[in-house]
Write a protein that holds these residues in place. Structure first.
Motif, PDB file in Angstrom:
ATOM      1  N   LEU A   1       0.715  -1.318   0.124  1.00  0.00           N
ATOM      2  CA  LEU A   1      -0.090   0.075  -0.425  1.00  0.00           C
ATOM      3  C   LEU A   1       1.108   1.317   0.331  1.00  0.00           C
ATOM      4  N   ALA A   2       2.111   0.908   0.302  1.00  0.00           N
ATOM      5  CA  ALA A   2       2.683   2.602   0.886  1.00  0.00           C
ATOM      6  C   ALA A   2       3.420   2.669  -0.886  1.00  0.00           C
ATOM      7  N   ALA A   3       3.735   1.736  -1.775  1.00  0.00           N
ATOM      8  CA  ALA A   3       3.839   1.607  -2.736  1.00  0.00           C
ATOM      9  C   ALA A   3       3.437   2.213  -3.765  1.00  0.00           C
ATOM     10  N   GLY A   4       2.307   1.902  -3.447  1.00  0.00           N
ATOM     11  CA  GLY A   4       1.132   2.244  -4.125  1.00  0.00           C
ATOM     12  C   GLY A   4       1.162   4.332  -4.209  1.00  0.00           C
ATOM     13  N   TYR A   5       0.527   4.463  -2.774  1.00  0.00           N
ATOM     14  CA  TYR A   5       0.747   5.606  -2.521  1.00  0.00           C
ATOM     15  C   TYR A   5       1.863   6.022  -2.552  1.00  0.00           C
ATOM     16  N   ALA A   6       2.663   5.896  -2.888  1.00  0.00           N
ATOM     17  CA  ALA A   6       3.807   6.712  -3.096  1.00  0.00           C
ATOM     18  C   ALA A   6       3.757   6.725  -5.019  1.00  0.00           C
ATOM     19  N   ALA A   7       3.276   5.677  -5.773  1.00  0.00           N
ATOM     20  CA  ALA A   7       2.785   5.318  -6.863  1.00  0.00           C
ATOM     21  C   ALA A   7       2.050   6.799  -6.861  1.00  0.00           C
ATOM     22  N   THR A   8       1.822   7.059  -6.365  1.00  0.00           N
ATOM     23  CA  THR A   8       0.112   8.267  -6.737  1.00  0.00           C
ATOM     24  C   THR A   8       0.983   9.513  -7.112  1.00  0.00           C
ATOM     25  N   ASP A   9       2.201   9.520  -5.924  1.00  0.00           N
ATOM     26  CA  ASP A   9       2.652  10.771  -5.799  1.00  0.00           C
ATOM     27  C   ASP A   9       3.214  10.931  -7.905  1.00  0.00           C
ATOM     28  N   LEU A  10       3.706   9.695  -8.860  1.00  0.00           N
ATOM     29  CA  LEU A  10       4.153  10.123  -9.616  1.00  0.00           C
ATOM     30  C   LEU A  10       3.384  10.504 -10.561  1.00  0.00           C
ATOM     31  N   LEU A  11       1.980  10.532 -10.101  1.00  0.00           N
ATOM     32  CA  LEU A  11       0.934  11.042 -11.445  1.00  0.00           C
ATOM     33  C   LEU A  11       0.693  12.594 -10.744  1.00  0.00           C
ATOM     34  N   ARG A  12       0.985  13.209  -9.837  1.00  0.00           N
ATOM     35  CA  ARG A  12       0.532  14.609  -9.586  1.00  0.00           C
ATOM     36  C   ARG A  12       1.546  15.433 -10.469  1.00  0.00           C
ATOM     37  N   THR A  13       0.912  16.677 -10.220  1.00  0.00           N
ATOM     38  CA  THR A  13       2.190  18.338 -11.004  1.00  0.00           C
ATOM     39  C   THR A  13       2.373  18.612 -10.037  1.00  0.00           C
ATOM     40  N   PRO A  14       3.131  19.071  -9.095  1.00  0.00           N
ATOM     41  CA  PRO A  14       4.701  19.820 -10.515  1.00  0.00           C
ATOM     42  C   PRO A  14       5.051  17.826 -10.894  1.00  0.00           C
ATOM     43  N   PRO A  15       6.396  17.764 -10.987  1.00  0.00           N
ATOM     44  CA  PRO A  15       7.014  16.901 -11.786  1.00  0.00           C
ATOM     45  C   PRO A  15       7.379  15.951 -10.074  1.00  0.00           C
ATOM     46  N   PRO A  16       7.351  14.250 -10.265  1.00  0.00           N
ATOM     47  CA  PRO A  16       7.578  14.148  -8.879  1.00  0.00           C
ATOM     48  C   PRO A  16       8.896  14.198  -8.739  1.00  0.00           C
ATOM     49  N   ARG A  17       8.991  13.944  -7.157  1.00  0.00           N
ATOM     50  CA  ARG A  17      10.071  14.337  -6.246  1.00  0.00           C
ATOM     51  C   ARG A  17      10.746  12.939  -6.121  1.00  0.00           C
ATOM     52  N   ALA A  18      12.096  13.314  -5.311  1.00  0.00           N
ATOM     53  CA  ALA A  18      12.592  11.969  -5.516  1.00  0.00           C
ATOM     54  C   ALA A  18      13.136  11.489  -4.384  1.00  0.00           C
ATOM     55  N   ARG A  19      12.593  11.825  -3.328  1.00  0.00           N
ATOM     56  CA  ARG A  19      11.352  11.224  -2.062  1.00  0.00           C
ATOM     57  C   ARG A  19      10.689  10.484  -2.898  1.00  0.00           C
ATOM     58  N   SER A  20       9.538  10.402  -3.426  1.00  0.00           N
ATOM     59  CA  SER A  20       8.191   9.107  -4.094  1.00  0.00           C
ATOM     60  C   SER A  20       8.752   8.501  -4.389  1.00  0.00           C
ATOM     61  N   LEU A  21       9.826   8.666  -5.413  1.00  0.00           N
ATOM     62  CA  LEU A  21      10.799   7.571  -6.111  1.00  0.00           C
ATOM     63  C   LEU A  21      11.354   6.658  -5.073  1.00  0.00           C
ATOM     64  N   ILE A  22      12.124   7.301  -4.942  1.00  0.00           N
ATOM     65  CA  ILE A  22      12.847   6.006  -3.554  1.00  0.00           C
ATOM     66  C   ILE A  22      11.975   5.468  -2.817  1.00  0.00           C
ATOM     67  N   GLU A  23      10.539   6.225  -1.823  1.00  0.00           N
ATOM     68  CA  GLU A  23       9.872   5.414  -1.203  1.00  0.00           C
ATOM     69  C   GLU A  23       9.133   4.506  -2.475  1.00  0.00           C
ATOM     70  N   LEU A  24       8.478   5.031  -2.949  1.00  0.00           N
ATOM     71  CA  LEU A  24       8.246   3.245  -4.420  1.00  0.00           C
ATOM     72  C   LEU A  24       9.063   2.159  -4.513  1.00  0.00           C
ATOM     73  N   VAL A  25      10.200   2.863  -4.647  1.00  0.00           N
ATOM     74  CA  VAL A  25      10.827   1.247  -5.358  1.00  0.00           C
ATOM     75  C   VAL A  25      11.713   0.835  -3.537  1.00  0.00           C
ATOM     76  N   LEU A  26      12.175   1.295  -2.486  1.00  0.00           N
ATOM     77  CA  LEU A  26      11.910   0.635  -1.517  1.00  0.00           C
ATOM     78  C   LEU A  26      10.603  -0.126  -1.107  1.00  0.00           C
ATOM     79  N   SER A  27       9.547   0.907  -0.912  1.00  0.00           N
ATOM     80  CA  SER A  27       8.318  -0.338  -0.997  1.00  0.00           C
ATOM     81  C   SER A  27       7.779  -0.976  -1.099  1.00  0.00           C
TER      82      SER A  27
END
Length: 173
Positions: A136-162
């Motif tokens: 679920l945490a990975a899914g939540y981090a993935a939703t940050d990728l759909l938002r504007t402005p472009p995704p932050r590095a924290r969201s990408l790191i969280e997606l990968v690690l979770s």
């Protein structure tokens, strides 16, 4: 092939977290430290798995848990759960015979030997809950990728690690 890609993304995410800390102009944030520690733990799990590695994650997770209780901040709680999940995963590993039959489990960080009875993953329901939480945490981090402005590095790191944690728990169950 999937396992090597997952391992490569964890290494890249950890390097990014380290770079973020190195380039940081402001005081350290618990999120950056938690992501770096989790990435290093996943790499350590691949290189030299040991149940003793559970200790730093347990200490950090408890500290984050106390901070979450004091500040009532969900971010502290989220990273406390992640750290304690890593501690649980490390504690479930065996580096040698411990009196119980051992089972070799392959996951994206290499083969980990888990005790079939004790002291391995003695609470499989807890492992299922932690796996679900990480997914679920990975899914939540993935939703940050759909938002504007472009995704932050924290969201990408969280997606990968979770996502990697969820995969590791699933493979160990």
């Amino acid at each position: 092939m999937f396992e090597q890609v997952m391992t490569g993304t964890v290494i890249a995410a950890t390097a990014t977290a380290l770079l973020r800390i190195g380039l940081r102009k402001h005081p350290l944030c618990h999120v950056d430290v938690a992501q770096l520690l989790m990435g290093l733990g996943m790499i350590a799990m691949y290189l030299a798995p040991s149940p003793l590695m559970a200790a730093p994650f347990a200490v950090f997770g408890c500290w984050l848990g106390f901070r979450a209780a004091r500040t009532r901040t969900i971010s502290f709680l989220h990273h406390a759960i992640g750290s304690l999940a890593m501690a649980y995963m490390f504690a479930g590993q065996q580096t040698g015979p411990a009196g119980a039959p051992l089972v070799a489990v392959g996951h994206h960080h290499g083969t980990v030997t888990v005790a079939a009875q004790t002291p391995g993953l003695v609470l499989p329901l807890l492992a299922w809950v932690l796996m679900s939480y990480c997914a679920l945490a990975a899914g939540y981090a993935a939703t940050d990728l759909l938002r504007t402005p472009p995704p932050r590095a924290r969201s990408l790191i969280e997606l990968v690690l979770s996502g990697s944690m969820a995969h590791m728990f699933l493979a160990m169950l």
